[in-house]
Every structure is written in structure tokens, then in C-alpha cells.
Write a protein that holds these residues in place. Structure first.
Motif, PDB file in Angstrom:
ATOM      1  N   ALA A  73       0.826  -1.203   0.000  1.00  0.00           N
ATOM      2  CA  ALA A  73       0.000   0.000   0.000  1.00  0.00           C
ATOM      3  C   ALA A  73       0.861   1.255   0.000  1.00  0.00           C
ATOM      4  CB  ALA A  73      -0.930  -0.011   1.218  1.00  0.00           C
ATOM      5  N   PHE A  74       1.948   1.239   0.750  1.00  0.00           N
ATOM      6  CA  PHE A  74       2.863   2.387   0.773  1.00  0.00           C
ATOM      7  C   PHE A  74       3.449   2.632  -0.614  1.00  0.00           C
ATOM      8  CE2 PHE A  74       7.300   3.847   1.084  1.00  0.00           C
ATOM      9  CZ  PHE A  74       7.100   5.089   1.673  1.00  0.00           C
ATOM     10  N   VAL A  75       3.878   1.567  -1.290  1.00  0.00           N
ATOM     11  CA  VAL A  75       4.442   1.707  -2.639  1.00  0.00           C
ATOM     12  C   VAL A  75       3.403   2.263  -3.603  1.00  0.00           C
ATOM     13  CG1 VAL A  75       5.298   0.401  -4.627  1.00  0.00           C
ATOM     14  CG2 VAL A  75       6.223  -0.054  -2.343  1.00  0.00           C
ATOM     15  N   ALA A  76       2.196   1.714  -3.567  1.00  0.00           N
ATOM     16  CA  ALA A  76       1.159   2.136  -4.513  1.00  0.00           C
ATOM     17  C   ALA A  76       0.739   3.587  -4.275  1.00  0.00           C
ATOM     18  CB  ALA A  76      -0.048   1.204  -4.423  1.00  0.00           C
ATOM     19  N   TRP A  77       0.486   3.933  -3.033  1.00  0.00           N
ATOM     20  CA  TRP A  77       0.049   5.301  -2.756  1.00  0.00           C
ATOM     21  C   TRP A  77       1.188   6.298  -2.938  1.00  0.00           C
ATOM     22  CZ3 TRP A  77      -4.680   6.291  -3.315  1.00  0.00           C
ATOM     23  CH2 TRP A  77      -5.677   5.410  -2.909  1.00  0.00           C
ATOM     24  N   SER A  78       2.424   5.897  -2.669  1.00  0.00           N
ATOM     25  CA  SER A  78       3.569   6.782  -2.933  1.00  0.00           C
ATOM     26  C   SER A  78       3.674   7.063  -4.429  1.00  0.00           C
ATOM     27  CB  SER A  78       4.867   6.150  -2.419  1.00  0.00           C
ATOM     28  OG  SER A  78       4.839   5.996  -1.013  1.00  0.00           O
ATOM     29  N   GLY A  79       3.498   6.025  -5.242  1.00  0.00           N
ATOM     30  CA  GLY A  79       3.518   6.222  -6.684  1.00  0.00           C
ATOM     31  C   GLY A  79       2.411   7.145  -7.146  1.00  0.00           C
ATOM     32  N   ALA A  80       1.213   6.984  -6.566  1.00  0.00           N
ATOM     33  CA  ALA A  80       0.086   7.839  -6.943  1.00  0.00           C
ATOM     34  C   ALA A  80       0.359   9.296  -6.583  1.00  0.00           C
ATOM     35  CB  ALA A  80      -1.191   7.349  -6.260  1.00  0.00           C
ATOM     36  N   VAL A  81       0.923   9.531  -5.397  1.00  0.00           N
ATOM     37  CA  VAL A  81       1.226  10.905  -4.974  1.00  0.00           C
ATOM     38  C   VAL A  81       2.299  11.516  -5.867  1.00  0.00           C
ATOM     39  CG1 VAL A  81       2.219  12.289  -3.108  1.00  0.00           C
ATOM     40  CG2 VAL A  81       0.500  10.544  -2.588  1.00  0.00           C
ATOM     41  N   LEU A  82       3.358  10.770  -6.152  1.00  0.00           N
ATOM     42  CA  LEU A  82       4.425  11.295  -7.004  1.00  0.00           C
ATOM     43  C   LEU A  82       3.904  11.577  -8.406  1.00  0.00           C
ATOM     44  CD1 LEU A  82       7.334  12.090  -7.374  1.00  0.00           C
ATOM     45  CD2 LEU A  82       7.923   9.672  -7.717  1.00  0.00           C
ATOM     46  N   ALA A  83       3.052  10.701  -8.931  1.00  0.00           N
ATOM     47  CA  ALA A  83       2.462  10.936 -10.247  1.00  0.00           C
ATOM     48  C   ALA A  83       1.597  12.185 -10.239  1.00  0.00           C
ATOM     49  CB  ALA A  83       1.639   9.722 -10.679  1.00  0.00           C
ATOM     50  N   ALA A  84       0.840  12.394  -9.168  1.00  0.00           N
ATOM     51  CA  ALA A  84       0.011  13.591  -9.066  1.00  0.00           C
ATOM     52  C   ALA A  84       0.880  14.861  -9.036  1.00  0.00           C
ATOM     53  CB  ALA A  84      -0.866  13.515  -7.819  1.00  0.00           C
ATOM     54  N   LEU A  85       2.013  14.787  -8.341  1.00  0.00           N
ATOM     55  CA  LEU A  85       2.930  15.934  -8.316  1.00  0.00           C
ATOM     56  C   LEU A  85       3.492  16.217  -9.705  1.00  0.00           C
ATOM     57  CD1 LEU A  85       4.839  15.221  -4.972  1.00  0.00           C
ATOM     58  CD2 LEU A  85       3.122  16.996  -5.398  1.00  0.00           C
ATOM     59  N   LEU A  86       3.767  15.170 -10.470  1.00  0.00           N
ATOM     60  CA  LEU A  86       4.247  15.366 -11.839  1.00  0.00           C
ATOM     61  C   LEU A  86       3.158  15.963 -12.721  1.00  0.00           C
ATOM     62  CD1 LEU A  86       6.286  12.051 -12.250  1.00  0.00           C
ATOM     63  CD2 LEU A  86       7.223  14.383 -12.213  1.00  0.00           C
ATOM     64  N   VAL A  87       1.901  15.582 -12.487  1.00  0.00           N
ATOM     65  CA  VAL A  87       0.805  16.216 -13.208  1.00  0.00           C
ATOM     66  C   VAL A  87       0.777  17.708 -12.917  1.00  0.00           C
ATOM     67  CG1 VAL A  87      -1.706  16.358 -13.444  1.00  0.00           C
ATOM     68  CG2 VAL A  87      -0.605  14.126 -13.283  1.00  0.00           C
ATOM     69  N   GLY A  88       1.046  18.062 -11.656  1.00  0.00           N
ATOM     70  CA  GLY A  88       1.020  19.459 -11.254  1.00  0.00           C
ATOM     71  C   GLY A  88       2.236  20.268 -11.648  1.00  0.00           C
ATOM     72  N   GLY A  89       3.233  19.648 -12.286  1.00  0.00           N
ATOM     73  CA  GLY A  89       4.380  20.399 -12.771  1.00  0.00           C
ATOM     74  C   GLY A  89       5.647  20.232 -11.980  1.00  0.00           C
ATOM     75  N   LEU A  90       5.737  19.208 -11.121  1.00  0.00           N
ATOM     76  CA  LEU A  90       6.948  18.990 -10.343  1.00  0.00           C
ATOM     77  C   LEU A  90       8.180  18.868 -11.232  1.00  0.00           C
ATOM     78  CD1 LEU A  90       8.439  18.301  -7.673  1.00  0.00           C
ATOM     79  CD2 LEU A  90       7.849  15.891  -8.102  1.00  0.00           C
ATOM     80  N   GLY A  91       8.039  18.159 -12.354  1.00  0.00           N
ATOM     81  CA  GLY A  91       9.193  17.936 -13.219  1.00  0.00           C
ATOM     82  C   GLY A  91       9.807  19.216 -13.743  1.00  0.00           C
TER      83      GLY A  91
END
Length: 593
Positions: A73-91
Motif C-alpha cells: 500500500a505504501f508503494v502504490a500510494w507513494s507512486g500515486a502521490v508522485l504521479a500527481a505531483l508530476l501532473v502538477g508540474g513537479l518535473g
């Protein structure tokens, strides 16, 4: 190196990266919400059991080093949060190296999930997401111009994806060549959507145009991807329109959306802007500094590696025995793709039913388990699910085609339903049951306790006509097509494993009439003669004739009791029937007639 950069593609890169991050987010959320029932420590196919028999380099994953449901669950939700940050322009908000690291981490996390996902993750869009995600690591951010080589690698991926799908259709079902496949596809596709009924009832001439348009998008347009602009952009736009048509007509998880995202990377907004009059925001290349030398070296190294790894996928494209959705390396870096080489003409569905009656009679009342996405209740309109992916629903569609698809997980699924497992019930549509005092809960039609008996019925489904829909309100018409799993119940007070099932024989039905008759019951050939995947019917007493095949002999000579074993048998066991029976007593799933 002036040739290295393509500043005019800055907006294409922006749209590609944000779209890819959205797909990643959906994939991680789907994994987080479904893994406990499918892959968890007490799931249908537990990850620890799989990782214990599969070496790291055969299926690279973090879960080889440690597994718990909380860690997954930690891996999956961490991936979801990081992906959401990339959607928001983190990259674009961090240095180039940090942007590459973020994309690499999200790729590695999803790689770890896919490689232990077993049958639940053997879909082409899993490999497609991993291959696309790995290329995204090297695409850069707003501080550098998009590298030409990575943009061309994305075109090479898009060509293999679309052209491979087109070739496998031409080499497959005849209906793709005579333009009739879409007469059936909208009705028989794995998971129809809310508009599929209407697509199915389009005139036959429109269905033929659909097939013809598909051939143009998959066999002609991909060959133009490497042509000068604006021809390449036009080819990509044709693919995008075709994919949007597929989005409207069915549920294919994130396959169509990810294909659109890849196709967007081909569009040169500066050239397209001059043709259709886009604002200068989209047509002018941004001022970007040249990428550092280390970055250019890494991109060139990536290009060489992909070129080498492309040998087998390229050979597969021209092979008469073309593989569909295959990976040739454990990291899914360069793969082959394709879908629907053959089209089923009839739709079959498995309906799971349970009853609280302790004795079965002709008057026994059976209640259905309703799934979230797959057809069940004929009056329920097919829902919109994509880009989300309902993995159990998809596997149920495959199981209705052949019992071989259900061998690893169907018996555990029935057992979990008989015990009212909450993690499995969460995979189903919320039912009438609640959980007062620990009752079965959502997903179950039983209010206070799990069912006593459970069975699986196979139905033939077809879309209703316009008249039937108006008169009955039903989107589907269904007729029974045989008993797939006869009623079974828990044996005694068993609660530890599927070995506690008790009931009549789980015999299934012959698929399309292709079955072997054994003691008055139909056994599909895949249950009797498979050498790598076998569902045995093993007699517990007596001996078998040495000159007969052991598998068929066991089925034909069964008596009052027998076991069902789901496993690939070692050759030594296959050659020794008595040993097989002893092994069945030790690890098989025991039933009594």
C-alpha cells in the motif's frame, strides 16, 4: 549539438508528460484499491508465494526483498502521490537531474507491482506504460529543449503499437479482411461501456467503415510517422481520432488514453499552428539552454540500447507467427503489442450465485454476486470504467471463454466468497448486505452471513433490440449455457484454505461443444490433456491402466471421491499415476460427490 534539440516540440512534450503522469496516477490508485483481494497476503494469488518461487532477475521487484500488505500500500500510494505531483508540474520546477529521478522512481515503483502481478497484470497496457514511462525519464524538462532522439523513439514505439495491432488483425480473423468484425465486437468486447449498445446497433455500412478506418489508422498512418511535418502530425491526429472513437465505444483501461498521449508527442504545434491558426503560445519554440553533456550522453546511450533491444520486436512484426503483447526482457523496455486478432461471435458470461439454504432443492433461491464492470444484471446499463481498470472483471470475461484462464484463481475466489472475505468482496459491486456484527458486508447479496452453497452458471449474453429495450428496460438478454461450477460448500468448519470446499464435482462445461465425456460429465480438453497447465481429476482409490494417458485415465476412472489439483505437474509425477493421487491428497483441493 544543434541537431540534438527540438525546441518546437516543447508543448508536445508538456502535454505528453502531464498526460503520462495522469495515466500513472490512475494505475497506482487501481493497484492500491484492488491489491489486497487479488495479490495480498490473503489474496487470491498472494505475492509472497509467487516471489518465493520466482527469482529477482526473472521478475525484478522490490517485493522480492520484503513484502507486507502495508508495504505494498505504501508503494502504490507513494507512486500515486508522485504521479500527481508530476501532473502538477513537479518535473519543470526542479533541476533536470531531479526531474529524471522523479520519473525513474515512478517507473521503478510500477515495475515492482507489474512484475509480481501475475495473471492480473498480463495486459498489453502494463508493458506499454512501463516502456513509455522509461522513455519519459530521458525527455527532459522545461530547462532543456526536447531531445530529438527520444521523440523519435516515441514514434518507433507508436509504430510498433499501432502497426503491430493492424498486422495481427490482418493475419488473424477473416472478419478483419471482409470488414465485418464490428458487427460483433461492440457486443462481445471484454467490458462494454455505456454507449456500446448504441454502437452495436449502428448500420452495417457504418460497421464496415469502422473497420476500414481502423485499417487506415493502424496500417497506413504509422508508416507516415517518420515523414516530414506536417505529414507526421496528420498521421498522429488520425490515430488520436481513432482512439477517441474506441474510448467512446468501450472500456479498455488506459490503453486508448496512453496511445493518445504517445501520439501527442508527434504533433509539431508550430507546423500545425500555421495550418489551423493556433495562438503564438503553441507555435513559438521556447528559449531553452542546451542540455548538459552528461544528459546528451545518456540520451545517446538510451537510443543505442533501444536499437539493440528492438531486434526481436522488429522481427516479430514481420513474422508469420506474430506474438501479441509480449516482452522480451524482464524490465519491459521494448515490447510487442496487438489486440483482437480474433473476434468472438457470441458473448458468454460467468454468473456467481450463492444460497443460504442448507439443503439444495428445485425451489432453492439463488442470489447473484454483481461485479462492478462486467455484465450481470440484464437491466443494468454497462458502466463507464476506463481509464480505471477492473482486473477481476476482465479475467472473468476470459474465464467464460475457456476454463484454462480461471485455473489459478477461480477456486480461491469461490472459497473467499463462502467465507465472506471482506477484501475480495470489495472487488464486487456493493450489494444489499451490510456488516452487522461481522456479516459479509458490501459486495455480497447476503446480509448477515456468507452463503452456504455457491455455484457458477455460464450464460449466453446478447444486446437487446430497440424494441426489447423499450418494453423491458433491459440492455441485455441472457440464456443459460450450462453449469460451469456445480454447487460447493465449505467442508465442516474449515476456514484456513480453499481445501475446505465440499460439494459436487467442479466439472465446468465443454467450450463450444469441444469436450471429453467422462462418467456422464463434460470435461473441457484443457482440463484433461494440457501438459503445462492441468486441472486434474484424480481418482483416490484403485489403479489406472498403464497404456492410457494418466490425466485422461484419472478422469475416466473416477469413483465417489476425487481431487482437483491446479498446478503444472513435474514429468516424474505425470508418469506415475499413484504418486499423483498421493500428491492430490496432500495439496489438492478436495471435493466429495
Amino acid at each position: 549539438m544543434s541537431w540534438f534539440a527540438a525546441p518546437d516540440y516543447w508543448f508536445a512534450r508538456l502535454a505528453f508528460e502531464r498526460g503520462l503522469a495522469c495515466v500513472y496516477a490512475v494505475a497506482f490508485v487501481a493497484a492500491a484499491l484492488q491489491f489486497r483481494g487479488l495479490l495480498g497476503e490473503h489474496g487470491l494469488l498472494p505475492i509472497p508465494r509467487f516471489a518465493g518461487r520466482m527469482g529477482f532477475w526473472r521478475a525484478p521487484s522490490l517485493f522480492h526483498f520484503y513484502y507486507s500488505d502495508r508495504f505494498f500500500a505504501f508503494v502504490a500510494w507513494s507512486g500515486a502521490v508522485l504521479a500527481a505531483l508530476l501532473v502538477g508540474g513537479l518535473g519543470d520546477a526542479v533541476p533536470l537531474w531531479a526531474c529524471m529521478l522523479a520519473w525513474l522512481v515512478v517507473w521503478a515503483l510500477y515495475q515492482s507491482i507489474v512484475n509480481v502481478g501475475q495473471v492480473w497484470y498480463r495486459f498489453g497496457w502494463e508493458s506499454l506504460l512501463l516502456e513509455t514511462g522509461f522513455l519519459a525519464v530521458f525527455l527532459g524538462n522545461a530547462s532543456t529543449a526536447p531531445p530529438v532522439l527520444v521523440l523519435w523513439l516515441l514514434r518507433w514505439l507508436l509504430l510498433r503499437l499501432e502497426f503491430g495491432a493492424g498486422l495481427i488483425k490482418l493475419r488473424g480473423d477473416r472478419c478483419w479482411r471482409d470488414l465485418t468484425c464490428l458487427r460483433y465486437h461492440h457486443e462481445t468486447q471484454p467490458m462494454p461501456g455505456p454507449l456500446s449498445w448504441f454502437f452495436h446497433h449502428l448500420p452495417d455500412s457504418v460497421h464496415r467503415l469502422e473497420v476500414l478506418g481502423n485499417h487506415v489508422a493502424q496500417l497506413v498512418a504509422p508508416l507516415v510517422l517518420f515523414a516530414p511535418q506536417p505529414a507526421a502530425s496528420l498521421a498522429a491526429l488520425i490515430m488520436i481520432v481513432t482512439q477517441l472513437w474506441l474510448v467512446a465505444s468501450g472500456n479498455f483501461a488506459w490503453l486508448n488514453w496512453l496511445t493518445i498521449v504517445i501520439a501527442v508527442s508527434v504533433v509539431d504545434t508550430s507546423a500545425a499552428g500555421r495550418v489551423v491558426g493556433l495562438p503564438s503560445l503553441f507555435t513559438g519554440g521556447r528559449r531553452t539552454v542546451p542540455g548538459p553533456l552528461w544528459y546528451e550522453v545518456m540520451v545517446i546511450g538510451l537510443t543505442v540500447a533501444v536499437a539493440v533491444l528492438s531486434y526481436r520486436p522488429a522481427l516479430n512484426l514481420v513474422s508469420r507467427r506474430q506474438l501479441m503483447n509480449a516482452s522480451f526482457d524482464p524490465f519491459h523496455l521494448v515490447n510487442t503489442y496487438g489486440a483482437f486478432g480474433s473476434i468472438t461471435r457470441r458473448r458468454y458470461e460467468l454468473v456467481i450465485e450463492g444460497t443460504s439454504d442448507t439443503e439444495l432443492t428445485p425451489d432453492t433461491r439463488w442470489l447473484e454476486y454483481e461485479f462492478k464492470g462486467k455484465p450481470g444484471n440484464p437491466r443494468r446499463r454497462p458502466p463507464q470504467v476506463a481509464p480505471y481498470h477492473l482486473r477481476l472483471d476482465w479475467l472473468m470475461w476470459f474465464a467464460a471463454l475457456s476454463p484454462a484462464y480461471s485455473e489459478p484463481w477461480l477456486v480461491p475466489l469461490l472459497y473467499r466468497l463462502l467465507t465472506g472475505d471482506p477484501d475480495v468482496l470489495r472487488l464486487l459491486l456493493r450489494g444489499r448486505g451490510s456488516r452487522p456484527g461481522g456479516g459479509p458486508g458490501r459486495g455480497s447479496p447476503f446480509r448477515d452471513a456468507p452463503p452456504v452453497f455457491i455455484r457458477v452458471i455460464r450464460y449466453r449474453y446478447r444486446f437487446t433490440s430497440w424494441r426489447e429495450l423499450r418494453e423491458t428496460g433491459a440492455w441485455w438478454d441472457r440464456t443459460p449455457a450450462g453449469e460451469f461450477v456445480a454447487p460447493v460448500r465449505l467442508r465442516g468448519n474449515s476456514s484456513a484454505s480453499p481445501g475446505g470446499l465440499r460439494g459436487r464435482a467442479v466439472t465446468g462445461v465443454a467450450v463450444e461443444g469441444r469436450g471429453s465425456k467422462a462418467e456422464g460429465r463434460n470435461f473441457p480438453k484443457t482440463w484433461l490433456g494440457g501438459r503445462d497447465r492441468c486441472l486434474f481429476c484424480v481418482k483416490l482409490t484403485g489403479s489406472a491402466s498403464a497404456h492410457l494417458d494418466p490425466l485422461a485415465t484419472c478422469a475416466l476412472s473416477m469413483n465417489a471421491s476425487f481431487v482437483l489439483i491446479i498446478m503444472p505437474p513435474p514429468s516424474a509425477i505425470r508418469e506415475n499415476l499413484p504418486s499423483t493421487c498421493v500428491l492430490g491428497l496432500a495439496i489438492g483441493t478436495l471435493f466429495r460427490v
